[in-house]
Design a protein around this motif. Structure first.
Motif, short mmCIF file in Angstrom:
data_model
loop_
_atom_site.label_atom_id
_atom_site.label_comp_id
_atom_site.label_asym_id
_atom_site.label_seq_id
_atom_site.Cartn_x
_atom_site.Cartn_y
_atom_site.Cartn_z
N TYR A 702 -13.68 -3.61 -7.46
CA TYR A 702 -12.70 -4.44 -8.15
C TYR A 702 -12.44 -3.89 -9.56
O TYR A 702 -13.36 -3.74 -10.34
N MET A 703 -11.19 -3.56 -9.86
CA MET A 703 -10.80 -3.07 -11.18
C MET A 703 -9.48 -3.72 -11.57
O MET A 703 -8.96 -4.59 -10.88
N GLY A 704 -8.90 -3.24 -12.60
CA GLY A 704 -7.63 -3.79 -13.05
C GLY A 704 -6.51 -3.40 -12.11
O GLY A 704 -6.55 -2.38 -11.44
N ALA A 705 -5.46 -4.21 -12.13
CA ALA A 705 -4.33 -3.99 -11.22
C ALA A 705 -3.68 -2.64 -11.46
O ALA A 705 -3.33 -1.94 -10.51
N ASN A 706 -3.49 -2.26 -12.72
CA ASN A 706 -2.83 -0.98 -13.02
C ASN A 706 -3.66 0.19 -12.52
O ASN A 706 -3.13 1.14 -11.93
N GLU A 707 -4.97 0.14 -12.77
CA GLU A 707 -5.84 1.22 -12.33
C GLU A 707 -5.86 1.31 -10.80
O GLU A 707 -5.84 2.40 -10.23
N PHE A 708 -5.90 0.16 -10.17
CA PHE A 708 -5.92 0.13 -8.70
C PHE A 708 -4.63 0.71 -8.13
O PHE A 708 -4.64 1.53 -7.21
N ALA A 709 -3.50 0.32 -8.71
CA ALA A 709 -2.21 0.82 -8.24
C ALA A 709 -2.10 2.32 -8.42
O ALA A 709 -1.60 3.03 -7.55
N GLN A 710 -2.59 2.80 -9.57
CA GLN A 710 -2.52 4.23 -9.84
C GLN A 710 -3.38 5.01 -8.86
O GLN A 710 -2.98 6.05 -8.33
N ALA A 711 -4.58 4.51 -8.60
CA ALA A 711 -5.47 5.20 -7.67
C ALA A 711 -4.92 5.16 -6.24
O ALA A 711 -4.98 6.14 -5.51
N LEU A 712 -4.35 4.02 -5.87
CA LEU A 712 -3.84 3.86 -4.52
C LEU A 712 -2.66 4.80 -4.26
O LEU A 712 -2.48 5.30 -3.15
N SER A 713 -1.90 5.07 -5.32
CA SER A 713 -0.73 5.93 -5.16
C SER A 713 -1.11 7.37 -4.88
O SER A 713 -0.29 8.16 -4.42
N THR A 714 -2.38 7.72 -5.16
CA THR A 714 -2.81 9.10 -4.91
C THR A 714 -3.43 9.29 -3.53
O THR A 714 -3.77 10.41 -3.16
N ILE A 715 -3.57 8.20 -2.77
CA ILE A 715 -4.17 8.31 -1.43
C ILE A 715 -3.20 9.05 -0.51
O ILE A 715 -2.04 8.68 -0.41
N PRO A 716 -3.64 10.09 0.18
CA PRO A 716 -2.76 10.83 1.07
C PRO A 716 -2.15 9.91 2.13
O PRO A 716 -2.88 9.22 2.85
N ILE A 717 -0.85 9.92 2.23
CA ILE A 717 -0.17 9.03 3.17
C ILE A 717 -0.51 9.38 4.61
O ILE A 717 -0.43 8.55 5.51
N ASN A 718 -0.93 10.65 4.84
CA ASN A 718 -1.23 11.05 6.22
C ASN A 718 -2.55 10.49 6.72
O ASN A 718 -2.96 10.76 7.85
N GLN A 719 -3.24 9.72 5.89
CA GLN A 719 -4.46 9.04 6.32
C GLN A 719 -4.19 7.59 6.73
O GLN A 719 -5.10 6.89 7.14
N ILE A 720 -2.93 7.19 6.63
CA ILE A 720 -2.55 5.80 6.93
C ILE A 720 -1.89 5.73 8.30
O ILE A 720 -0.99 6.49 8.60
N GLU A 721 -2.37 4.81 9.13
CA GLU A 721 -1.79 4.61 10.46
C GLU A 721 -0.73 3.52 10.45
O GLU A 721 0.27 3.61 11.18
N ARG A 722 -0.91 2.52 9.57
CA ARG A 722 -0.01 1.37 9.64
C ARG A 722 -0.12 0.54 8.37
O ARG A 722 -1.20 0.45 7.78
N ILE A 723 1.00 -0.04 7.97
CA ILE A 723 0.99 -1.01 6.88
C ILE A 723 1.65 -2.28 7.40
O ILE A 723 2.77 -2.25 7.90
N ASP A 724 0.94 -3.41 7.29
CA ASP A 724 1.49 -4.71 7.68
C ASP A 724 1.61 -5.58 6.44
O ASP A 724 0.69 -5.65 5.62
N VAL A 725 2.76 -6.21 6.31
CA VAL A 725 3.03 -7.09 5.17
C VAL A 725 3.18 -8.52 5.67
O VAL A 725 3.88 -8.77 6.66
N PHE A 726 2.52 -9.46 4.99
CA PHE A 726 2.53 -10.87 5.38
C PHE A 726 3.11 -11.70 4.24
O PHE A 726 2.59 -11.68 3.13
N MET A 727 4.20 -12.41 4.54
CA MET A 727 4.85 -13.25 3.54
C MET A 727 4.99 -14.66 4.09
O MET A 727 5.02 -14.86 5.31
N GLY A 728 5.12 -15.60 3.22
CA GLY A 728 5.39 -16.97 3.64
C GLY A 728 4.35 -17.51 4.58
O GLY A 728 3.14 -17.35 4.39
N VAL A 729 4.84 -18.15 5.68
CA VAL A 729 3.93 -18.82 6.59
C VAL A 729 2.98 -17.84 7.28
O VAL A 729 1.85 -18.18 7.62
N GLU A 730 3.45 -16.59 7.50
CA GLU A 730 2.59 -15.62 8.16
C GLU A 730 1.33 -15.32 7.34
O GLU A 730 0.27 -15.01 7.88
#
Length: 850
Positions: A702-730
């Motif tokens: 757990y770190m600050g939001a800015n640091e987390f966002a910056q680190a997450l942006s450097t993660i190679p996209i080719n290691q990601i299989e799927r992104i699911d977004v949940f809004m509202g009732v979901e």
């Protein structure tokens, strides 16, 4: 002398009177026990009428299920649900659907199985059953093999399927031979008939020949299979001797089998001649004759119970006065102990009659066919009937006579074990077919009830009750001590209906939500809170358990009931050629050769393929996501980083500081990785490993939001299989953590994607139980205008028409109509069903298209 004669006559009449009373008492006792048995444990039979038995990927398998009472063949719907499965050659489940009884329409069950566009070529088994039928085991389920062909464009799937088949064929064949003395007992010193059955290690019949020899090696007789691995021979065994069958298959493999030992006793013998069943009793010379009784029943309906006349020693019954189907004959002593039993088959063809008439015998292409049905019972009276009709292009796929509603209800549902090509026994009534049928009766067993126990009052009861509704259940335990939590509150939320149900656990921590009913695709969330209002507990949902999967052996000679092999091969090629052409025009039949393409957009609730297994991916939450981005989109769009991909999702805003907010939401969404929460939407940070491209961070904290966002942006996209977004009732499925929405990232299976020890919510479970299949309609075009008749899009249907829900009026009449397609050919119209009195219907008619 006269006085002595009168006295003897008096005692003789007294004995006769006593015997008559005793016989009547035995019959009443037997009848009462049978009635009680069927009242306490009624049984079911099931038949599926398929639109055809040959398909290609991307098609639907349409079917109608006939669920009937095993004793009366009356349509029933006590079991509210029927399960239909598709099983492949490796005994794996391909698909499973649940059908619900349509109570408003003659208790009908009908539905479909969808074939994936990439399903491999090969043989498959369709299996159908109810939960109540599981009491008897899979031997009494409905099974039918189908074939799924391969289109030229499916080269890879075809190649893999053929490779698997070659490996199976390469296995060295072994075989075994089983022997069945008539009546169950091999008697010494008298002539005995012995039936035998040879099966190879693939479960198919094996041709064998050989000799029966005694212990000294002297040949007694020769043997040879006469039909599908079965045969029969006669032997006169001597006391104390052993006998063996020396057998050879077509490959020359020789094996030696010992025959059953001969002993003292009684045995039933049967012969069928000139429309009569002759039943006699045989015994060895070393035992005294005792009072014996013969009982005959059909599907549990008592047909005959009388003592054996010691002078006549046989009975004869007219076949045309007996019901059609399997007759079970038993020999009892005076204490109703079973001594011998025998099965015979009555070919009485007295059944309901269906007359199908069409307005013409020959039609042009795209012309309307109007059909009229008239149903009469066996006595010629008009009657109500529950029917289904299939119309198929015979040039593509001929009618398969090897299985029908007749074979299902009268034969295969009555006997244990696999019966190869049951339709053969319903062909012409010849000496050869009757002999083969008698071999079948001697080598298969009838065990719907243990009649020997039932007649003595030992009534059986089912372990699995009739299923009248659905249930979701489970248990609540402590997180640390794993002890049951009593009086914990458990809530059940349905994402489809938005209903919430609540209950409490018992002393064992168990809970259940009974009397449920929901369609397939419904997703539920279970959540538990202890009596002290704590979420610190572990909720376990009970898994759905289904019968063991086994594919039925495939008839090695599938053309037996079609036409000559060469002609059948031409028909197969015609069907596949037409299918290749059809997929170019038919939006509902398309072959997909690329990887799965997932479109960014609003998701509907997915179709669940297998019980609690979610088809979409490894994440348990994917099925209810508001929006999803899959690997195909990632590879195609080539986003720079995760945030770049998130920007493309409607309702997601990515700000300059790397934070994310959802439309209509407040605060930062929670972030999950592989279903484990690593951010509550507050200040977090991330330290990641930089060891090699493609490796994700090994430590998330757990770190600050800015640091987390910056680190997450450097993660190679080719290691990601799927992104699911949940809004509202979901997002409510995540509880309080989903207040501002959730982003769930699923890593590739081979990624080094490790999260912090932030625990998964133990008291919440997302489940996707199998629900009933909602009705779908078979599409049949209507060419009622000039524009439609001259449409340039070709009509290349193989199943021309399918209607599973025909019910005749009180006068026995009904009608249906359809339009022909674009080929010069013949159509086969197949109608199956049962009347309101339980009489079976099957009719096949052919019409011509010019």
């Amino acid at each position: 002398m006269k006085k002595v004669t009168i006295i003897l006559l008096f005692f003789l009449l007294s004995d006769i009177s006593y015997a008559q009373i005793n016989n009547r008492n035995l019959r009443e006792r037997l009848t009462s026990n049978l009635d009680q048995q069927f009242r306490l444990y009624s049984q079911e039979k099931l038949h599926l009428h398929l639109d055809r038995d040959y398909y290609i990927p991307g098609e639907n398998i349409w079917f109608k299920a006939y669920l009937v009472d095993a004793q009366t063949h009356l349509s029933i719907a006590e079991s509210r649900y029927i399960y239909v499965e598709l099983i492949n050659a490796e005994d794996e489940l391909v698909d499973r659907v649940m059908l619900r009884a349509d109570e408003e329409l003659f208790f009908m069950y009908h539905g479909h199985l969808f074939l994936s566009e990439v399903i491999p070529e090969g043989d498959y088994t369709i299996r159908a059953y109810t939960r109540h039928m599981e009491n008897l085991g899979a031997d009494y389920f409905f099974t039918q093999n189908i074939h799924i062909g391969s289109l030229e464009s499916q080269t890879q799937a075809t190649k893999e399927a053929k490779t698997k088949q070659a490996k199976l064929s390469a296995v060295k064949k072994d075989y075994a031979v089983s022997f069945f003395p008539e009546g169950g007992n091999l008697l010494m010193g008298v002539s005995n008939r012995i039936a035998f059955k040879a099966l190879n290690n693939s479960g198919y019949s094996e041709f064998i020949s050989g000799e029966v020899v005694d212990e000294a090696g002297s040949t007694i007789t020769t043997i040879q299979t006469s039909h599908l691995g079965m045969g029969m021979f006669v032997i006169y065994p001597e006391e104390g001797k052993s006998y063996y069958a020396v057998c050879r298959n077509e490959e020359g493999m020789e094996k030696r089998f010992e025959l059953p030992k001969a002993a003292s006793g009684y045995s039933l013998l049967t012969d069928s001649q000139d429309g009569l069943f002759v039943i006699s009793v045989q015994k060895t010379a070393d035992i005294e004759r005792i009072p014996l009784y013969i009982m005959i029943h059909n599907r549990g309906n008592l047909l005959y119970f009388e003592p054996v006349d010691e002078w006549k020693n046989y009975i004869s019954l007219k076949e045309n006065q007996l019901p059609a189907g399997v007759l079970h004959i038993l020999l009892f002593d005076s204490s109703l102990n079973p001594i011998s039993e025998r099965l015979v088959f009555s070919r009485n063809e007295e059944k309901a009659n269906l007359e199908l008439s069409t307005d013409k015998e020959s039609y042009k292409m795209r012309e309307k066919v109007t059909s009229q049905i008239q149903v009469k019972d066996a006595k010629g009276r008009s009657t109500v009937a529950n029917l289904s009709v299939s119309v198929v292009d015979e040039k593509d796929i001929p009618v398969n006579e090897s299985i029908s509603i007749l074979t299902s209800l009268l034969l295969t549902s009555e006997l244990r074990g696999f019966i190869e090509s049951p339709g053969f026994y319903f062909q012409e009534n010849t000496r050869q077919s009757r002999f083969a049928l008698d071999c079948l009766m001697m080598t298969q067993g009838w065990r719907r009830y243990n009649i020997a126990d039932v007649v003595k009052g030992n009534i059986q009861t089912p372990d699995i009750p009739i299923e009248r509704s659905l249930e979701i259940s489970g248990q609540v335990l402590g997180v640390i001590d794993s002890q049951p939590r009593r009086d914990a509150w458990v809530s059940l939320l349905s994402f489809n209906s938005r209903e919430v149900l609540q209950t409490t656990t018992n002393a064992s921590g168990k809970f259940s939500f009974p009397d449920l009913e929901f369609p397939d695709g419904n997703i539920f969330m279970l959540q538990s809170i202890t009596a002290r209002n704590s979420e610190s507990n572990r909720l376990i949902a009970d898994k759905e358990i289904f019968p063991h999967l086994t594919m039925q052996p495939v008839n090695p000679n599938p053309q037996t009931f079609y036409t000559e092999q060469e002609t059948a091969k031409k028909q197969e090629n015609s069907f596949l050629a037409k299918a290749e052409e059809r997929i170019k025009y038919d939006d509902d039949m398309r072959i997909i050769y690329l990887k799965e393409v997932e479109i960014v957009g609003r998701k509907s609730i997915p179709r669940i393929m297998r019980g609690s297994e979610l088809k979409e991916g490894r994440s348990i939450y994917s099925g209810v996501a508001s929006y999803s981005v899959g690997i195909a989109s990632i590879e195609e769009d080539k986003p720079v980083n995760i945030w770049d991909m998130l920007r493309r999702i409607p309702g997601v805003s990515v700000f300059a500081d790397g934070t994310v907010r959802f439309q209509g939401g407040t605060g930062l969404p929670a972030i999950y990785i592989d279903d484990i929460q690593i951010s509550e939407g507050e200040a977090t940070s991330l330290s990641s490993s930089s060891e090699g491209e493609g490796e994700l961070g090994e430590e998330l904290a757990y770190m600050g939001a800015n640091e987390f966002a910056q680190a997450l942006s450097t993660i190679p996209i080719n290691q990601i299989e799927r992104i699911d977004v949940f809004m509202g009732v979901e997002s409510s499925i995540f509880g309080a953590a989903g207040g501002a929405g959730v982003i769930n990232i699923t890593s590739k299976q081979d990624a080094n994607f490790q999260t912090s020890s932030s625990p998964e919510a133990n008291n919440r479970k997302l489940i996707k139980p199998l629900g009933y299949q909602e009705p779908a309609e078979f599409y049949s075009p209507i060419y009622d205008t000039e524009e439609k008749r001259f449409d340039i899009k070709p009509d290349l249907r193989t199943t021309i028409y399918w209607k599973p829900d025909i019910v005749t009026k009180d006068n026995g009449s009904a009608s249906f109509d359809f339009y022909t397609a674009d080929y010069t050919t013949n159509y086969s119209i197949v109608i199956e069903g049962v009347t309101s009195d339980g009489e079976i219907i099957r009719e096949v008619k052919k019409i011509q298209v010019e």
